[in-house]
Design a protein around this motif. Structure first.
Motif, mmCIF file in Angstrom:
data_model
loop_
_atom_site.group_PDB
_atom_site.id
_atom_site.type_symbol
_atom_site.label_atom_id
_atom_site.label_comp_id
_atom_site.label_asym_id
_atom_site.label_seq_id
_atom_site.Cartn_x
_atom_site.Cartn_y
_atom_site.Cartn_z
ATOM 1 N N ALA A 1 1.008 -1.048 -0.101
ATOM 2 C CA ALA A 1 0.074 0.091 0.127
ATOM 3 C C ALA A 1 1.022 1.261 -0.008
ATOM 4 C CB ALA A 1 -1.004 -0.023 1.247
ATOM 5 N N PRO B 1 0.793 5.734 0.008
ATOM 6 C CA PRO B 1 -0.267 6.969 0.318
ATOM 7 C C PRO B 1 -0.249 7.558 -1.020
ATOM 8 C CG PRO B 1 1.632 6.729 1.909
ATOM 9 C CD PRO B 1 2.089 5.574 0.784
ATOM 10 N N PRO B 2 -1.632 7.965 -1.239
ATOM 11 C CA PRO B 2 -2.014 8.818 -2.559
ATOM 12 C C PRO B 2 -1.069 10.177 -2.399
ATOM 13 C CG PRO B 2 -3.731 8.598 -1.200
ATOM 14 C CD PRO B 2 -2.548 7.926 -0.486
ATOM 15 N N VAL C 1 -1.829 12.528 0.445
ATOM 16 C CA VAL C 1 -1.539 12.324 1.773
ATOM 17 C C VAL C 1 0.053 12.540 1.959
ATOM 18 C CG1 VAL C 1 -1.437 10.387 3.530
ATOM 19 C CG2 VAL C 1 -3.659 10.707 2.106
ATOM 20 N N SER D 1 2.449 9.184 7.652
ATOM 21 C CA SER D 1 1.732 7.928 7.057
ATOM 22 C C SER D 1 2.372 6.593 7.198
ATOM 23 C CB SER D 1 1.467 8.283 5.462
ATOM 24 O OG SER D 1 2.560 8.594 5.020
ATOM 25 N N PRO E 1 -5.072 13.392 7.938
ATOM 26 C CA PRO E 1 -5.313 12.698 6.865
ATOM 27 C C PRO E 1 -4.011 11.713 6.773
ATOM 28 C CG PRO E 1 -5.622 14.936 6.274
ATOM 29 C CD PRO E 1 -5.231 14.859 7.715
ATOM 30 N N ALA E 2 -3.060 11.670 7.097
ATOM 31 C CA ALA E 2 -1.867 10.786 7.109
ATOM 32 C C ALA E 2 -2.366 9.563 8.233
ATOM 33 C CB ALA E 2 -0.728 11.219 7.389
ATOM 34 N N ALA F 1 -5.343 8.840 9.027
ATOM 35 C CA ALA F 1 -6.596 8.086 8.762
ATOM 36 C C ALA F 1 -6.341 6.941 7.387
ATOM 37 C CB ALA F 1 -7.673 9.137 7.953
ATOM 38 N N TRP F 2 -5.159 7.611 6.686
ATOM 39 C CA TRP F 2 -4.648 6.495 5.710
ATOM 40 C C TRP F 2 -4.243 5.047 6.293
ATOM 41 C CZ3 TRP F 2 -0.174 4.296 4.333
ATOM 42 C CH2 TRP F 2 -0.146 3.623 3.032
ATOM 43 N N ALA F 3 -3.126 5.527 7.098
ATOM 44 C CA ALA F 3 -2.248 4.647 7.704
ATOM 45 C C ALA F 3 -3.445 3.553 8.657
ATOM 46 C CB ALA F 3 -1.364 5.144 8.887
ATOM 47 N N GLU G 1 -6.344 2.865 7.817
ATOM 48 C CA GLU G 1 -6.995 1.989 7.004
ATOM 49 C C GLU G 1 -6.397 0.863 6.359
ATOM 50 O OE1 GLU G 1 -10.002 2.564 2.892
ATOM 51 O OE2 GLU G 1 -9.129 4.246 4.331
ATOM 52 N N ASN G 2 -4.990 1.533 6.178
ATOM 53 C CA ASN G 2 -4.165 0.231 5.376
ATOM 54 C C ASN G 2 -3.269 -0.467 5.892
ATOM 55 O OD1 ASN G 2 -4.694 1.026 2.014
ATOM 56 N ND2 ASN G 2 -4.587 2.890 3.223
#
Length: 347
Positions: A114, A116-117, A120, A164, A188-189, A191-193, A195-196
């Motif tokens: 995964a 990060p986009p 992020v 992230s 946001p970082a 939140a991404w971490a 989830e993934n």
């Protein structure tokens, strides 16, 4: 890594870095803007404990499979053709294997593909950063082991300022028996971490203590390029919070801008000669230099007047932290030939 028991040797290193920093006064002018990022280079040539641990989990067929995938990408193949040493070759197999989502490598190592986009925050991107911060993970474990820490005794550990999750994702793969936490004020970082990378406990941290962790609940904390951004008074308050969440005898690995960093910024021409002169003189006079450099928009949306760029002398660090902390190790410039690395033990 050097022990503080080697005082004469450390003194020579610090004095050499100071002489280099003062030569910056005559350097060419350069931009003052310094982005909060790192190059995802493969720099580990010693102390590659984490890299070795992950690589050794692979079967020879996994390595061959990744090499076959690399050979089909001209850009990756060119980079893989010139690794500087065995540690760099191992890192390339791990990071390119993650970038190419090689199923055998991901299953055996526990690494994640995964990424990060772009919207992020991430400290590094692209194929050379795909497995996460291998260099930094090696540095953290090398620092702890050099200070005599038995990694098998670490049960709960925190990445303080994880963004992230570039580094903690690597450590969680290498040491899945440890309960890993990660925190950062960048929502946001986190939140991404979350989830993934569900195997790690993430939470958003505020600009001020406390953290949502119990007293003496952690065995270890590490913070890479965090105290290099705190306004010094805020940084001292966060050292007190680290002391609260660490058990007696627990360890904190942290990095700071120091005298080596002044020389580093001169060499890479990321700061002006006049600013470097100001930093050097102020660090010698006060023990620290600080500037709020992220502006009104903040650092990726994180706005805090006490979050900018700080340089701290080792003398200031020792004077402020002792005797509530025991300084086990001090390694000038150990992080990317730039930041100093400290290993502190909670007294």
């Amino acid at each position: 890594m050097l022990s503080l028991r080697s005082h004469p040797r450390i003194r020579r290193l610090v004095e050499r870095a100071a002489r280099r920093s003062l030569r910056a006064v005559g350097a060419k002018e350069a931009p003052t803007s310094v982005a909060r990022r790192v190059a995802p280079g493969l720099l580990a040539t010693e102390g590659s404990v984490v890299t070795n641990r992950l690589f050794e989990s692979l079967e020879p067929t996994d390595v061959t499979s990744v090499e076959n995938q690399i050979s089909q990408d001209a850009h990756l193949a060119l980079q893989y053709s010139t690794p500087v040493d065995e540690a760099a070759r191992q890192q390339m197999i791990l990071t390119f294997g993650a970038w190419l989502a090689n199923p055998g490598l991901l299953e055996r190592t526990g690494l994640s593909a995964a990424q990060p986009p772009d919207d992020v925050h991430a400290m590094a991107r692209g194929p050379l950063a795909a497995a996460g911060g291998l260099y930094e993970a090696d540095m953290v474990i090398d620092a702890l082991m050099s200070a005599g820490v038995d990694i098998t005794g670490v049960k709960n550990a925190l990445d303080f300022g994880c963004s992230s999750a570039r580094v903690v994702r690597v450590l969680a793969a290498a040491y899945p028996e440890v309960h890993w936490y990660g925190c950062d004020p960048n929502t946001p970082a986190i939140a991404w971490a979350s989830e993934n990378l569900p195997e790690i406990d993430f939470f958003v941290s505020g600009h001020a203590a406390p953290l949502p962790l119990g007293d003496a609940s952690l065995d270890a904390v590490y913070a890479i390029s965090i105290w290099s951004h705190f306004e010094p008074a805020l940084g001292l308050r966060w050292f007190e919070e680290m002391r609260r969440v660490l058990r007696p005898g627990g360890h904190l690995v942290c990095t700071t801008h120091g005298l080596n960093s002044i020389a580093y910024y001169d060499e890479v021409k990321l700061r002006t000669a006049s600013q470097l002169s100001e930093i050097a003189k102020t660090v010698y006079r006060l023990g620290w230099w600080y500037a709020q450099e992220f502006g009104e928009e903040g650092d990726w949306g994180v706005v805090n007047p006490d979050w900018g760029t700080a340089f701290l002398s080792p003398e200031w660090m020792l004077a402020q932290l002792c005797p509530r902390w025991r300084v086990l190790e001090f390694a000038p410039g150990r992080n990317q030939d730039n930041q100093d690395v400290y290993v502190l033990q909670r007294v």
